[in-house]
Design a protein around this motif. Structure first.
Motif, PDB file in Angstrom:
ATOM      1  N   LYS A 181     121.741  40.611 -38.457  1.00 17.13           N
ATOM      2  CA  LYS A 181     122.267  40.766 -37.087  1.00 17.13           C
ATOM      3  C   LYS A 181     121.250  40.194 -36.105  1.00 17.13           C
ATOM      4  O   LYS A 181     120.064  40.513 -36.186  1.00 17.13           O
ATOM      5  CB  LYS A 181     122.541  42.243 -36.799  1.00 17.13           C
ATOM      6  CG  LYS A 181     123.057  42.505 -35.384  1.00 17.13           C
ATOM      7  CD  LYS A 181     121.985  42.982 -34.457  1.00 17.13           C
ATOM      8  CE  LYS A 181     122.417  43.026 -33.002  1.00 17.13           C
ATOM      9  NZ  LYS A 181     121.386  43.601 -32.126  1.00 17.13           N
TER      10      LYS A 181
ATOM     11  N   GLY B 161     125.225  47.847 -27.038  1.00 15.99           N
ATOM     12  CA  GLY B 161     124.332  47.797 -28.193  1.00 15.99           C
ATOM     13  C   GLY B 161     125.090  47.831 -29.514  1.00 15.99           C
ATOM     14  O   GLY B 161     124.489  47.947 -30.591  1.00 15.99           O
TER      15      GLY B 161
ATOM     16  N   ASP C   1     124.673  46.167 -33.382  1.00 19.68           N
ATOM     17  CA  ASP C   1     123.882  46.793 -34.468  1.00 19.68           C
ATOM     18  C   ASP C   1     124.833  47.488 -35.436  1.00 19.68           C
ATOM     19  O   ASP C   1     124.687  47.395 -36.658  1.00 19.68           O
ATOM     20  CB  ASP C   1     122.927  47.868 -33.908  1.00 19.68           C
ATOM     21  CG  ASP C   1     121.825  47.290 -33.043  1.00 19.68           C
ATOM     22  OD1 ASP C   1     121.539  46.096 -33.158  1.00 19.68           O
ATOM     23  OD2 ASP C   1     121.245  48.068 -32.248  1.00 19.68           O
TER      24      ASP C   1
ATOM     25  N   LYS D  72     116.081  52.321 -27.472  1.00 19.27           N
ATOM     26  CA  LYS D  72     117.257  51.443 -27.544  1.00 19.27           C
ATOM     27  C   LYS D  72     117.115  50.353 -28.604  1.00 19.27           C
ATOM     28  O   LYS D  72     117.951  49.459 -28.687  1.00 19.27           O
ATOM     29  CB  LYS D  72     117.540  50.854 -26.170  1.00 19.27           C
ATOM     30  CG  LYS D  72     117.917  51.984 -25.201  1.00 19.27           C
ATOM     31  CD  LYS D  72     118.576  51.517 -23.936  1.00 19.27           C
ATOM     32  CE  LYS D  72     119.141  52.691 -23.150  1.00 19.27           C
ATOM     33  NZ  LYS D  72     118.143  53.517 -22.480  1.00 19.27           N
TER      34      LYS D  72
HETATM   35 MG    MG Z   1     120.364  46.140 -29.020  1.00 15.51          MG
END
Ligand code: MG
Ligand code: ADP
Ligand code: ASP
Length: 409
Positions: free
Chosen positions: A7, A151, A154, A209
């Motif tokens: 990723k 986010g 992920d 984060k």
């Molecule tokens: Mg991120």
């Protein structure tokens, strides 16, 4: 030969040059004979730009349409990355979440993955292709595009790795691993070779984060070997490991997390009768707002004070709801503060060591930092303090628990 899911986050694909560098990295793995499935984020800043466009039209855009908009960011990256791979004579094919398909529930802007169809990806891998999948997005049973929360790429990476039973899920980002705390705040923060899932989950939920919390949950649940690495330089990164025993000489504290996006509300002088907590928090959960910490004081004069924290974005909304509830309950007053933050120390070593809390509180007191709220779990102690002390508190605790890389202090 292994199957890796790799990723690449926003900064790692932030420009055409970066995308070409990522393509070269992927090609090196291919040349070693590994099978590669890639999940990518939108180019850095793109998702924020799209959010701002929607906000320019409405401050409450339709969640379904917002997802249609936000998903375009990742679609740009998958196409550009495939073009860059093909330029290197590396056969590659791109898929949006809908094309895979990555099936999710219909909770727009925070959808959960339900299943991933691996048929096309397997066929492409067998044909020697690199498969490039758009992160952060899926499709629900009605064919509507969904996104997985900020986010969320992920989580796409980890979910692909689980579905394909990959040998490892590698999260490439702009730091070379998980650090004892955010290296942007503490320069002497140290990269951890390993961290347990349990600790990583606590770090992510307390505000680190570096990995989306759902990605860590997913990896723990499906036993996906997970590694955080730099897309800019080679190195071993950080392995998120299942076994606590794997980690030699476990320190008491593994890391420090913090979260600025907090706000605190206190209802003063609430009658001390059964059902009050539920009457205060009921309307908040009905408004689909998450409450984090909750503290209720011992009643002395048949009234009590009730304090809780919420995400700062929800502060105004919650204040309105609570003022009404306080009125109905006959409470004395509602006070609020949206300039607070939360700092947490995390470590499985806490289970077997006494005195960790007092050491934390001593360290904060030595800098005259006032603690407003405290909450604990088996492997975490979190405190609410004024936001202006955030950096000082994190640096002080980092030093007090001996986490710093001495060569950088
Ligand atoms: Mg991120
Ligand atoms: P990406 O775009 O690759 O998903 P993110 O910005 O989401 O990257 O996550 C990487 C950032 O996380 C780092 O630049 C760093 O500032 C921040 N971060 C916060 N806590 C930590 C930590 N404990 N270890 C490493 N990075 C951290
Ligand atoms: N592009 C999305 C975001 O900025 C998802 C991700 O990057 O993981 O939140």
């Amino acid at each position: 030969m292994a199957l890796y899911v790799q990723k690449f986050g926003g900064t790692s694909v932030g420009s055409v040059e970066r995308i070409e560098a990522v393509a070269e990295k992927i090609k090196r793995f291919r040349d070693e004979g590994h099978d590669i499935v890639v999940a990518v984020s939108a180019m850095s800043g793109e998702t924020n730009r799209l959010v701002a466009l929607s906000q320019a039209i409405s401050n409450q855009p339709s969640p379904r349409e917002l997802d249609v908009l936000l998903a375009t960011g990742e679609q740009v990256t998958i196409a550009l990355l495939c073009m860059a791979l093909q330029k290197l004579d590396c056969d590659a094919v791109s898929y949006t979440g809908t094309q895979v398909p990555i099936l999710t529930d219909s909770a727009h802007t925070k959808a959960r993955i339900q299943s991933i169809d691996t048929v096309k990806m397997r066929r492409d891998l067998d044909a020697g292709k690199v498969v490039v999948v758009a992160g952060f997005q899926g499709v629900d049973q009605f064919g509507s595009i969904t996104t997985l929360g900020r986010g969320g790429s992920d989580t796409t990476g980890v979910a692909l790795a689980a579905a394909l039973k990959a040998d490892e899920c590698q999260i490439y980002t702009d730091v070379d691993g998980v650090y004892t705390t955010d290296p942007r705040v503490v320069k002497s923060a140290r990269r951890l070779d390993r961290i347990t899932f349990e600790e990583m989950l606590e770090m992510a939920s307390q505000g680190s984060k570096v990995l989306q919390i759902r990605a860590v949950e997913f990896a723990g649940k499906y036993n996906v070997p997970l590694r955080v690495l730099s897309s800019f330089e080679d190195g071993p990164g950080t392995l998120i490991s299942l076994e606590e025993e794997d980690i030699m000489e476990q320190p008491i504290i593994s890391g420090i997390a913090f979260n600025r996006d907090e706000a605190k509300l206190t209802v003063l002088g609430v009658p001390d009768v059964p059902g009050v907590a539920s009457r205060i928090l009921g309307p908040i959960s009905a408004a689909n707002i998450e409450v984090d910490m909750i503290v209720q004081n011992v009643a002395e004069d048949r009234t009590t004070d009730f304090t809780f924290t919420v995400h700062r974005n929800d502060y105004d909304k919650v204040m309105k709801v609570i003022e009404q509830v306080a009125d109905d309950l006959g409470a004395v007053e509602v006070k609020g503060d949206n300039t607070i933050c939360k700092v947490s120390i995390v470590g499985v070593g806490m289970r077997s060591h006494a005195g960790v809390a007092s050491k934390m509180f001593d360290a904060l007191a030595s800098e005259s930092i006032n603690i407003q709220m405290i909450s604990t779990s088996e492997i975490k102690i979190a405190v609410v303090i004024a936001e202006k002390y955030l950096e000082l508190a994190v640096r002080t605790l980092h030093a007090a628990f001996g986490l710093s890389d001495e060569s950088l202090v």
